[in-house]
Design an enzyme around this catalytic site. Structure first.
Site, PDB file in Angstrom:
ATOM      1  N   LEU A  56       0.819  -1.212   0.000  1.00 47.57           N
ATOM      2  CA  LEU A  56       0.000   0.000   0.000  1.00 47.57           C
ATOM      3  C   LEU A  56       0.859   1.271   0.000  1.00 47.57           C
ATOM      4  O   LEU A  56       1.917   1.324   0.615  1.00 47.57           O
ATOM      5  CB  LEU A  56      -0.907   0.002   1.234  1.00 47.57           C
ATOM      6  CG  LEU A  56      -1.812  -1.226   1.387  1.00 47.57           C
ATOM      7  CD1 LEU A  56      -2.652  -1.118   2.659  1.00 47.57           C
ATOM      8  CD2 LEU A  56      -2.713  -1.416   0.170  1.00 47.57           C
ATOM      9  N   HIS A  57       0.348   2.276  -0.709  1.00 48.26           N
ATOM     10  CA  HIS A  57       1.001   3.590  -0.722  1.00 48.26           C
ATOM     11  C   HIS A  57      -0.086   4.649  -0.511  1.00 48.26           C
ATOM     12  O   HIS A  57      -1.267   4.314  -0.310  1.00 48.26           O
ATOM     13  CB  HIS A  57       1.771   3.803  -2.028  1.00 48.26           C
ATOM     14  CG  HIS A  57       0.966   3.528  -3.268  1.00 48.26           C
ATOM     15  ND1 HIS A  57      -0.134   4.269  -3.616  1.00 48.26           N
ATOM     16  CD2 HIS A  57       1.070   2.567  -4.214  1.00 48.26           C
ATOM     17  CE1 HIS A  57      -0.650   3.808  -4.736  1.00 48.26           C
ATOM     18  NE2 HIS A  57       0.055   2.752  -5.113  1.00 48.26           N
ATOM     19  N   HIS A  60      -3.455   4.255  -2.222  1.00 44.40           N
ATOM     20  CA  HIS A  60      -4.400   3.334  -1.568  1.00 44.40           C
ATOM     21  C   HIS A  60      -4.982   3.985  -0.316  1.00 44.40           C
ATOM     22  O   HIS A  60      -6.169   3.844  -0.022  1.00 44.40           O
ATOM     23  CB  HIS A  60      -3.691   2.045  -1.128  1.00 44.40           C
ATOM     24  CG  HIS A  60      -3.113   1.243  -2.246  1.00 44.40           C
ATOM     25  ND1 HIS A  60      -1.765   1.093  -2.446  1.00 44.40           N
ATOM     26  CD2 HIS A  60      -3.724   0.518  -3.218  1.00 44.40           C
ATOM     27  CE1 HIS A  60      -1.557   0.305  -3.489  1.00 44.40           C
ATOM     28  NE2 HIS A  60      -2.720  -0.044  -3.978  1.00 44.40           N
ATOM     29  N   ASP A 173      -5.607   4.049 -12.659  1.00 39.56           N
ATOM     30  CA  ASP A 173      -5.992   2.946 -13.556  1.00 39.56           C
ATOM     31  C   ASP A 173      -7.345   3.315 -14.154  1.00 39.56           C
ATOM     32  O   ASP A 173      -8.372   2.695 -13.842  1.00 39.56           O
ATOM     33  CB  ASP A 173      -6.079   1.639 -12.761  1.00 39.56           C
ATOM     34  CG  ASP A 173      -4.745   1.280 -12.137  1.00 39.56           C
ATOM     35  OD1 ASP A 173      -3.816   0.967 -12.881  1.00 39.56           O
ATOM     36  OD2 ASP A 173      -4.623   1.337 -10.895  1.00 39.56           O
ATOM     37  N   ARG A 210       4.574  -0.322  -8.292  1.00 41.71           N
ATOM     38  CA  ARG A 210       5.706  -0.662  -9.169  1.00 41.71           C
ATOM     39  C   ARG A 210       6.811   0.393  -9.137  1.00 41.71           C
ATOM     40  O   ARG A 210       7.917   0.125  -9.606  1.00 41.71           O
ATOM     41  CB  ARG A 210       5.225  -0.879 -10.601  1.00 41.71           C
ATOM     42  CG  ARG A 210       4.417  -2.165 -10.759  1.00 41.71           C
ATOM     43  CD  ARG A 210       4.160  -2.522 -12.214  1.00 41.71           C
ATOM     44  NE  ARG A 210       3.613  -3.859 -12.341  1.00 41.71           N
ATOM     45  CZ  ARG A 210       2.313  -4.132 -12.456  1.00 41.71           C
ATOM     46  NH1 ARG A 210       1.425  -3.174 -12.469  1.00 41.71           N
ATOM     47  NH2 ARG A 210       1.908  -5.379 -12.566  1.00 41.71           N
TER      48      ARG A 210
END
Ligand code: PAF
Length: 302
Positions: A56-57, A60, A173, A210
């Protein structure tokens, strides 16, 4: 395709993790998750779900914070979904740190972390898939065949298991968000879908699990996609409406980075995702760029 476990488990032998689990309930059983959800609903509680693949970052966390406000029971699912990775993709190396994720979820007041095993989501002989066949073509769908089929399948399964009233997704996304919205409409699912803005690093890089793969040099080069998208917005604002002309300038900008390779740069109607040759304000500009082997995506509305 190998759909079984890929390191989705927490290290319960770690004493810190054991303490954390007292603050956030971790559920691995599909049956138990369903029971908790039905019991909550029977008491008139509203269930909010944030589906994630973990690591998680801040992106999120922005979803989790919004979901905390929107629901009485906040469920964060953490499941690295093998079905949405292609055979040559980074499933095995996808970053994972469940203990840290549990800590972050606890810090945001999460009630339940749902962390099922791969073999429970896709048991031996699993053979049912959910496929959206319009919006999921092109863009990431063209570059990653089968990706959205894996996403819609797992998201529908999570909806069936958790039974959320409302679910949160990031607009980084963008195509995924639109595909899920469409699945929910087409299949009459009783879930409200909320898409929240991309969270960025101070220099503008879109947050992504990523990004953790990037070396310092690659991290600097990774900004080229954001710059190219902003350049597209400036060109349109200055009166250039030819998608081809704008794309050429974006390609030049990205081409200056030695380790960058364009996967796609496209302009689309933001609702139908149909290609645009003549740009209009509000159109979606979306791109995917490889920095060496690391594939990063970003988008903006022009
Ligand atoms: O965006 C993600 O992290 C994943 O695609 C999702 C929605 C959790 C499905 O695996």
């Amino acid at each position: 395709m190998e759909l079984l476990d890929h390191g989705n488990k927490s290290d319960l032998r770690n004493p810190d993790t054991a303490i954390l689990i007292q603050f956030v309930k971790t559920v691995t059983s599909i049956t138990e998750m369903g029971e908790i959800s039905r019991a909550g609903k029977a008491e008139g509680k509203r269930i909010a779900l944030v589906p994630t693949m973990g690591f998680l970052h801040e992106g999120h966390l922005s979803l989790i914070r919004a979901a905390r406000k929107a629901g009485d029971v906040l469920v964060v699912s953490i499941f690295v979904n093998p079905a949405q990775f292609g055979p040559a993709e980074d499933l095995d190396s996808y970053p994972r740190n469940l203990d840290r994720d549990l800590k972050l979820c606890a810090g945001e007041g999460t009630d339940i972390v749902f962390n099922p095993a791969g073999g429970d989501i896709y048991p031996e002989g699993y053979s049912t898939w959910v496929e959206e066949t319009d919006l999921s073509r092109g863009l990431c769908g063209a570059a990653r065949p089968g990706h959205f089929r894996g996403v819609t399948t797992v998201v529908l399964k999570l909806f069936n298991i958790v039974g959320p009233n409302i679910a949160f997704f990031g607009r980084k996304d963008y195509q995924q968000f639109k595909v899920i919205e469409k699945m929910v409409r087409d299949l009459d699912l009783p879930v409200e879908i909320v898409g929240l803005p991309t969270v960025r690093e101070p220099d503008g890089l879109a947050m992504s699990s990523r990004n953790s793969y990037l070396s310092n040099r690659e991290r600097k080069e990774a900004l080229c996609l954001r710059r190219a998208l902003l350049q597209a917005r400036e060109m349109l604002a200055a009166g250039e409406t030819s998608a081809a002309a704008v794309r050429r300038e974006m390609e030049k900008l990205i081409g200056r980075e030695p380790d960058a390779r364009i996967d796609y740069l496209e302009f689309r109607d933001p609702e139908t995702l149909k290609p645009r040759e003549t740009l209009r304000p509000g159109d979606l500009a979306a791109g995917a760029v490889f920095i060496n082997r690391i594939r990063l995506i970003d988008n903006l509305l022009l």
